[in-house]
Motif scaffolding. Structure first.
Motif, PDB file in Angstrom:
ATOM      1  N   VAL A 225       0.836  -1.203   0.000  1.00 21.32           N
ATOM      2  CA  VAL A 225       0.000   0.000   0.000  1.00 21.32           C
ATOM      3  C   VAL A 225       0.869   1.251   0.000  1.00 21.32           C
ATOM      4  CG1 VAL A 225      -1.821   1.262   1.181  1.00 21.32           C
ATOM      5  CG2 VAL A 225      -1.717  -1.187   1.391  1.00 21.32           C
ATOM      6  N   ARG A 226       1.883   1.258   0.843  1.00 25.06           N
ATOM      7  CA  ARG A 226       2.743   2.444   0.918  1.00 25.06           C
ATOM      8  C   ARG A 226       3.425   2.702  -0.422  1.00 25.06           C
ATOM      9  NH1 ARG A 226       5.117   4.433   5.789  1.00 25.06           N
ATOM     10  NH2 ARG A 226       7.152   4.138   4.807  1.00 25.06           N
ATOM     11  N   SER A 227       3.832   1.626  -1.042  1.00 26.03           N
ATOM     12  CA  SER A 227       4.501   1.800  -2.321  1.00 26.03           C
ATOM     13  C   SER A 227       3.521   2.263  -3.407  1.00 26.03           C
ATOM     14  CB  SER A 227       5.227   0.502  -2.668  1.00 26.03           C
ATOM     15  OG  SER A 227       5.010   0.146  -3.992  1.00 26.03           O
ATOM     16  N   ALA A 228       2.292   1.727  -3.386  1.00 26.52           N
ATOM     17  CA  ALA A 228       1.299   2.140  -4.387  1.00 26.52           C
ATOM     18  C   ALA A 228       0.919   3.610  -4.231  1.00 26.52           C
ATOM     19  CB  ALA A 228       0.047   1.263  -4.285  1.00 26.52           C
ATOM     20  N   HIS A 229       1.067   4.139  -3.027  1.00 23.16           N
ATOM     21  CA  HIS A 229       0.632   5.517  -2.767  1.00 23.16           C
ATOM     22  C   HIS A 229       1.757   6.529  -2.691  1.00 23.16           C
ATOM     23  CE1 HIS A 229      -3.720   5.440  -2.386  1.00 23.16           C
ATOM     24  NE2 HIS A 229      -3.566   4.168  -2.077  1.00 23.16           N
ATOM     25  N   ARG A 230       2.982   6.069  -2.911  1.00 19.53           N
ATOM     26  CA  ARG A 230       4.046   7.034  -2.649  1.00 19.53           C
ATOM     27  C   ARG A 230       4.087   8.185  -3.636  1.00 19.53           C
ATOM     28  NH1 ARG A 230       9.483   3.405  -3.633  1.00 19.53           N
ATOM     29  NH2 ARG A 230       9.123   3.044  -5.853  1.00 19.53           N
ATOM     30  N   LYS A 231       3.499   7.988  -4.813  1.00 18.52           N
ATOM     31  CA  LYS A 231       3.505   9.132  -5.722  1.00 18.52           C
ATOM     32  C   LYS A 231       2.380  10.120  -5.439  1.00 18.52           C
ATOM     33  CE  LYS A 231       1.513   6.687  -9.790  1.00 18.52           C
ATOM     34  NZ  LYS A 231       1.774   5.287  -9.400  1.00 18.52           N
ATOM     35  N   TYR A 232       1.462   9.769  -4.559  1.00 15.08           N
ATOM     36  CA  TYR A 232       0.356  10.673  -4.249  1.00 15.08           C
ATOM     37  C   TYR A 232       0.525  11.432  -2.939  1.00 15.08           C
ATOM     38  CZ  TYR A 232      -1.646   7.715  -7.850  1.00 15.08           C
ATOM     39  OH  TYR A 232      -1.855   7.037  -9.011  1.00 15.08           O
ATOM     40  N   TRP A 233       1.264  10.874  -2.000  1.00 16.95           N
ATOM     41  CA  TRP A 233       1.363  11.460  -0.660  1.00 16.95           C
ATOM     42  C   TRP A 233       2.822  11.693  -0.308  1.00 16.95           C
ATOM     43  CZ3 TRP A 233      -3.135  13.126   1.010  1.00 16.95           C
ATOM     44  CH2 TRP A 233      -4.287  12.524   0.484  1.00 16.95           C
ATOM     45  N   SER A 234       3.151  12.921   0.018  1.00 20.97           N
ATOM     46  CA  SER A 234       4.572  13.180   0.250  1.00 20.97           C
ATOM     47  C   SER A 234       5.087  12.487   1.510  1.00 20.97           C
ATOM     48  CB  SER A 234       4.876  14.665   0.243  1.00 20.97           C
ATOM     49  OG  SER A 234       3.948  15.366   0.988  1.00 20.97           O
ATOM     50  N   CYS A 235       4.206  12.190   2.457  1.00 12.04           N
ATOM     51  CA  CYS A 235       4.678  11.454   3.644  1.00 12.04           C
ATOM     52  C   CYS A 235       5.145  10.053   3.283  1.00 12.04           C
ATOM     53  CB  CYS A 235       3.585  11.396   4.703  1.00 12.04           C
ATOM     54  SG  CYS A 235       2.050  10.630   4.130  1.00 12.04           S
ATOM     55  N   LEU A 236       4.744   9.566   2.111  1.00 15.81           N
ATOM     56  CA  LEU A 236       5.139   8.210   1.716  1.00 15.81           C
ATOM     57  C   LEU A 236       6.191   8.213   0.612  1.00 15.81           C
ATOM     58  CD1 LEU A 236       1.602   6.501   1.593  1.00 15.81           C
ATOM     59  CD2 LEU A 236       3.227   6.529   3.486  1.00 15.81           C
ATOM     60  N   GLN A 237       6.727   9.406   0.296  1.00 17.34           N
ATOM     61  CA  GLN A 237       7.592   9.493  -0.881  1.00 17.34           C
ATOM     62  C   GLN A 237       8.813   8.584  -0.803  1.00 17.34           C
ATOM     63  OE1 GLN A 237       9.462  13.497  -1.196  1.00 17.34           O
ATOM     64  NE2 GLN A 237       8.608  13.834   0.819  1.00 17.34           N
ATOM     65  N   HIS A 238       9.229   8.244   0.404  1.00 17.91           N
ATOM     66  CA  HIS A 238      10.386   7.362   0.504  1.00 17.91           C
ATOM     67  C   HIS A 238      10.025   5.938   0.895  1.00 17.91           C
ATOM     68  CE1 HIS A 238      13.794  10.055  -0.250  1.00 17.91           C
ATOM     69  NE2 HIS A 238      12.887  10.964   0.017  1.00 17.91           N
ATOM     70  N   ALA A 239       8.778   5.595   0.726  1.00 17.27           N
ATOM     71  CA  ALA A 239       8.358   4.226   1.034  1.00 17.27           C
ATOM     72  C   ALA A 239       9.120   3.262   0.135  1.00 17.27           C
ATOM     73  CB  ALA A 239       6.858   4.080   0.819  1.00 17.27           C
ATOM     74  N   ALA A 240       9.379   2.085   0.653  1.00 20.36           N
ATOM     75  CA  ALA A 240      10.107   1.082  -0.131  1.00 20.36           C
ATOM     76  C   ALA A 240       9.248   0.577  -1.281  1.00 20.36           C
ATOM     77  CB  ALA A 240      10.490  -0.080   0.772  1.00 20.36           C
ATOM     78  N   GLU A 241       9.913   0.055  -2.259  1.00 21.77           N
ATOM     79  CA  GLU A 241       9.276  -0.635  -3.390  1.00 21.77           C
ATOM     80  C   GLU A 241       8.486  -1.817  -2.827  1.00 21.77           C
ATOM     81  OE1 GLU A 241       8.310  -0.555  -6.838  1.00 21.77           O
ATOM     82  OE2 GLU A 241      10.301   0.381  -6.864  1.00 21.77           O
ATOM     83  N   ARG A 242       7.418  -2.199  -3.536  1.00 22.78           N
ATOM     84  CA  ARG A 242       6.694  -3.372  -3.053  1.00 22.78           C
ATOM     85  C   ARG A 242       7.521  -4.635  -3.281  1.00 22.78           C
ATOM     86  NH1 ARG A 242       4.123  -6.064  -7.346  1.00 22.78           N
ATOM     87  NH2 ARG A 242       4.091  -4.810  -9.249  1.00 22.78           N
TER      88      ARG A 242
END
Ligand code: Q9C
Ligand code: ZN
Length: 667
Positions: A358-375
């Motif tokens: 989920v974090r990876s799917a949303h990282r381009k929409y939410w800046s808090c997740l911009q550095h989330a790991a790849e799925r």
């Protein structure tokens, strides 16, 4: 001892309970095992439990009403409404035939009436909250709503109560951004479809999915369905691919997915699709989260949107766990501290995989997740895995009865100078005139920087003792030297685990023991100290405090499970008043609400806002947050990364190696 003005003020800003027995007056009239669990007793036992525990009496009783055609047409088609309108006049055979058009739902001559009341109950709740008659509330309704679609009934649902409520709030009260949190164990596909292209409604749902093997078996429920067109990023699906999820799994998703995004979104109203089939013992969900997790989930949402939260019942089919969960939700809405969290060993591998996806799917929409790991590698998430780590959950599960609900401890104590007016919602805690000798010899590294107010210290000792005995809920103190005051508190709470949260650019407590009796998290703008051990965590951020609070501080705190929270504002703080209030609010979910806030003398203006948060007022809304600096998010991610070995609730990736390579690639 509580200021009567504050008590009145609290009452006025109370919790609505919307309920009407009429909604028990329909039931399944034929044999259908898929629908047999949806019974009138669901509502009866929930309401009876609220009455028995004295919670109902503390709420503002709020009548239901019938929703109008116009209300229903906010989400549903005219054709569908007209079709449902005919059901009261149908014969049993007609009803059975009508039912066959839809999946897992039944009709009854009185269900149309009840469905109008269920929508109307949600709208009454929105009205009560939006007009300021109450702060928040819960509507106990049948039929549920989140599966029903524009032109279709589904999954026991006729009209989409919560989706209609969101549109209604936007239309009638010009609410700009609505957050819908769907913690029911089924995917509310009806809500998703109603808002999938709409960026003004953020829809979050977790649901039993089992790689599409579980009802409603939709591809649309997976983590990579994130919304369409302008609404891309505003649908967040967290699929559970295994049963038996526990408290840790739920809290991890809140800390690492929902809360950071919710704070960035900045809703003006929070609606909860409050289904309790996600609780232990439920025959549909088969999960293992205990009823008290709902007290925490509720509490964690209560500081968004200035506290405007409307919970509307959806599913929940184990009558015991349903009624317990309803009580714990309402208890939090009323402002009682959540019970101490239980069983927080950290999320399971399958939950981590979902979180990572989920974090990876949303990282381009939410800046808090911009550095989330790849799925994790692509084949893993889309097909059924051979079950490795199985968590069983069967019908014979037993769980501890939630602790008997105690009347809340006496409010908020203020240790403040005589010349300072006692803030609203607090009572003045007496300064001890017979101050005993204070031994600070063990804190040799701390030297008083100015005259030490010994009477304040002994007053603090007395206060901590009363917090320990649960005689007082929380307190605040204005002190001349925060470090000294803290040292003093530690010297007098030898048996406790204390969570220390420091905010500000001054180093404190360099002489603290590092034996696990305290866990210190220090937020500063300038780099202070290096981490010394797993119990001392300096966090250096330019802004982004809320992101750090959600995804670092909360998981650490939950896992540490303190007996007391000590929040200290040291000189040089960059945190503004509403962020500070958010911290005060969120941290009250720990330690049974026992918190002591220390404020350095110079910051008198914070006493009022702090007192207000301690006495249960929601923090003022921050609005949508500016994009956190990439630097901050990076610092946060790498800090989390270093700490995950010791603190499992910080994990957001399935396994080490996968993430290490991502980290290497991005830094
Ligand atoms: N065992 C709500 O919780 N039946 N609706 C699924 C799979 C449908 C649930 C059968 C369940 C609908 C509001
Ligand atoms: Zn459900």
């Amino acid at each position: 001892m509580e200021n009567p003005l504050a008590a009145r003020c609290r009452k006025k800003m109370g919790t609505a309970l919307v309920h009407d027995e009429e909604m028990t007056r329909y039931k399944l009239l034929w044999f259908d095992p898929a629908c047999a669990i949806e019974t009138p007793e669901r509502l009866t036992v929930s309401h009876e439990a609220l009455v028995r525990t004295g919670l109902a009496a503390r709420c503002v009783p709020t009548p239901v009403r019938e929703a109008s055609d116009d209300d229903i047409l906010l989400v549903h088609s005219k054709e569908y409404l007209d079709a449902v309108k005919k059901t009261p006049y149908m014969t049993l055979d007609d009803l059975k035939e009508f039912t066959l058009h839809y999946g897992d739902v039944y009709f009854h001559p009185n269900i149309y009436h009840c469905a109008k009341l269920a929508v109307g109950a949600a709208l009454q709740l929105v009205d009560a909250v939006m007009t300021g008659k109450v702060r928040n509330g819960m509507a106990l309704v049948r039929p549920p709503g989140h599966h029903s679609m524009r032109s279709a009934a589904s999954g026991f649902c006729v009209f989409n109560n919560v989706a209609i409520a969101a549109k209604y709030a936007q239309q009638k009260y010009a609410v700009q951004r609505v957050l819908i949190v769907d913690w029911d164990i089924h995917h509310g596909q009806g809500v998703q479809y109603a808002f999938e292209d709409d960026p003004s409604v953020l829809y979050f749902s977790w649901h039993r999915y089992e790689h599409q093997e579980f009802w409603p078996n939709l591809r649309d429920s997976d983590y990579d369905c994130v919304g369409k067109d302008n609404g891309a990023g505003f649908t967040i699906n967290v699929p559970w691919n295994k049963i038996g999820m526990q408290n840790s799994d739920y809290l991890a998703v809140f800390c690492h997915v929902l809360l950071p995004v919710a704070y960035e979104f900045g809703p003006e109203l929070v609606l909860v699709c409050a289904g309790f089939d996600s609780a232990i013992g439920d025959p549909e969900g088969e999960m293992c989260a205990t009823p008290d997790v709902f007290a925490h989930l509720t509490h964690l949402l209560m500081n968004l949107a200035g506290g405007k939260l409307c919970a509307v019942l959806e599913g929940g089919y184990n009558l015991t766990s349903l009624s317990q969960s309803v009580c714990l939700t309402v208890q939090s809405l009323l402002g009682d501290p959540p019970p101490r969290p239980t069983d927080l060993q950290g999320p399971c591998q399958s939950a981590l995989e979902s979180i990572q996806c989920v974090r990876s799917a949303h990282r381009k929409y939410w800046s808090c997740l911009q550095h989330a790991a790849e799925r994790p590698s692509s084949d893993v998430s889309t097909k059924l895995e051979a079950s490795g780590e199985a968590r069983v959950s069967k019908a014979d599960l037993v769980w501890p009865q939630p602790a008997r609900h105690l009347p809340p401890a006496l409010g908020t104590a203020a240790v403040i100078p005589e010349d300072l007016l006692c803030p609203l919602g607090c009572f003045r805690f007496p300064r001890d005139p017979h101050s005993q000798d204070v031994d600070v010899s063990t804190w040799s590294s701390l030297t008083p920087r100015r005259d030490v107010d010994v009477s304040t210290w002994s007053s603090l000792t007395a206060l901590v003792g009363r917090l320990e005995k649960n005689e007082i809920r929380n307190g605040l103190a204005l002190v001349s030297d925060v470090s000294m005051a803290m040292a003093h508190v530690f010297g007098h709470t030898p048996k406790q685990r204390v969570l220390v949260v420091c905010v500000g650019d001054t180093e404190v407590l360099s002489g603290l023991p590092e034996d696990g009796k305290t866990l210190t998290v220090h937020f500063s703008k300038e780099a202070l100290d290096k981490p010394r051990c797993k119990y001392y965590i300096p966090v250096c951020l330019k802004k982004s405090l809320m992101q750090a609070a959600c995804s670092l501080l909360l998981p650490l705190s939950y896992q540490y499970d303190p007996d007391l929270v000590l929040l200290a504002r040291v000189p040089g703080s960059h945190v503004d008043q509403s962020e500070w209030q958010q911290l005060v609010g969120l941290l009250q979910g720990l330690a049974g609400g026992h918190m002591l806030v220390l404020i350095q003398e110079g910051e008198k203006t914070l006493v009022g806002p702090t007192a207000s948060s301690l006495s249960g007022s929601p923090a003022s809304s921050l609005g949508p947050l500016p994009a956190p600096g990439a630097e901050d998010i990076e610092a946060l991610e790498s800090l989390k990364w270093r700490l995950t070995t010791d603190w499992k609730l910080l994990q957001t990736c399935k396994d080490f190696t996968a993430c290490c390579s991502t980290k290497a690639a991005t830094t």
